[in-house]
Design a protein around this motif. Sequence first.
Motif: not given
Length: 476
Positions: A411-424
């Motif tokens: 995605a070019g950037r990430a936050t903690i919420a997006s990381v947890l949404a993509a990886h449990p």
Amino acid sequence: MRALLQEHPAWVLLRSRNAAAAVVLLDRNLGASRRRLPVEQLADRIDDDVPELRRAGFELPYSGYFYVSEWIDEGVLVRRRAAPHAAGEPGVETVELSDGALVAIRFVSRLSKPHPAVTPSRLGAVLDGLHRLADEADPDPEARLASLLEQRAALDAKIERARRGDDEPLPPDAAAERAREVLALAGDIPADLARVRTELERTDRELRRRLLESDGSRDTFLDDVYRGVDHLAESEAGRGLVAFRDLLRQAEHTAQDDVGRVLGSVHLGPGEASALRRLLPTLQDAADELTDTMAGLRRALQRMVRSGELPAERALRRLIGEAQDAALATAPDVTPGTEMRLTLPVGAVAPRSVGGLTPHNPGGEDAEAPFAAPAPPPRAVSLSALRAMARDSEIDVDELRGHVNSVVDHAGRATIASVLAAHPATQGAASVVGLLTLGEQHGTPTGDREDVSWRSSRGVARRTALPQHQFEEHVP
């Protein structure tokens, strides 16, 4: 009275902001016959109960560990270490309700289920007790003899009525009311026993202070402890415990028969019948546990004197006193916010309570050495098993770093919420803490907050709000 208002656990609990929710949580998880739980288990139970209370309108923003820690600090809960289950296996740190918490919960239960203000049976019990007290305390022997003769005449008349079949049993409603009064009186006993434990521990601290403050000479008190004189049993709390245990032992069989007869003849609800049925076993277990506690404190005092540790304990006490005196002397010149230039690096291992440490216990002279089980033969351990053991004790930073870099690549950037949404979060809350640490080290704070969600190791859904950190490059 002001100190009692600020320090007594009962008033502290009842005056707290979430007093109603706290009473419900404590009574539900540590009330009835369940009097003690491991700290982690109690925190998990509270985490499971908090959503229900939130739906009922209570503001409970924190997790179970926060509330358990707060209750321990306020004296509402008492931490203890359970006995080890096997040789060499450390005991589990547990918590139980303090005497003040039991008083507060009992008070609230009487508000929610008030007992009738005046009943004939209760008034009769009061008047009978007053009459017996007057007879037994009368200094005139003739008056006491006349009272005994009067009681014998009344008993003979009752026996004669029973022989004729004219003596009727107590009416069902009155019998049930009398049984409830017995249960109400028995409900105060756990708080009384908790106060006995607290008083025994206070007496033990006083005895230890007296030993440490002695000048080291072989005085009478030191000799008594060395010979094994039980000063704890001679204290007021100790004498009360011994009398309680002896009375319970003498009335054990008779009381068990009485409980069976009451359950067979008096109609009680399921909860009341269960409480009456487990009344004696609960009291016996509590008395045995307190007796073991008193014996353990006595052996510890003897070990303290016989092992020659007193000189070192006195030296340590003197050094601590000197450090406190130096701190008090420095306090007027050093403000509370003064930087001390001391840092404590936070490692990846989850912190544990000091109460979780298991010190070496050499045992006393009168204690038998535990049976040492033979060491098991060595067995091969796979690399995957070692990795699983490491993940149980440390946060898998390498896995989290890979998850962040994967989302940044996609995605070019990430936050903690997006990381947890993509990886449990494979390690539950530990994964969230690890991502937050990486965000503080390698991310850019946005000044906003974001909602993050994950599932605990037990599969329970969790959710919280964290400061938002944005990853724009790979985490090295």
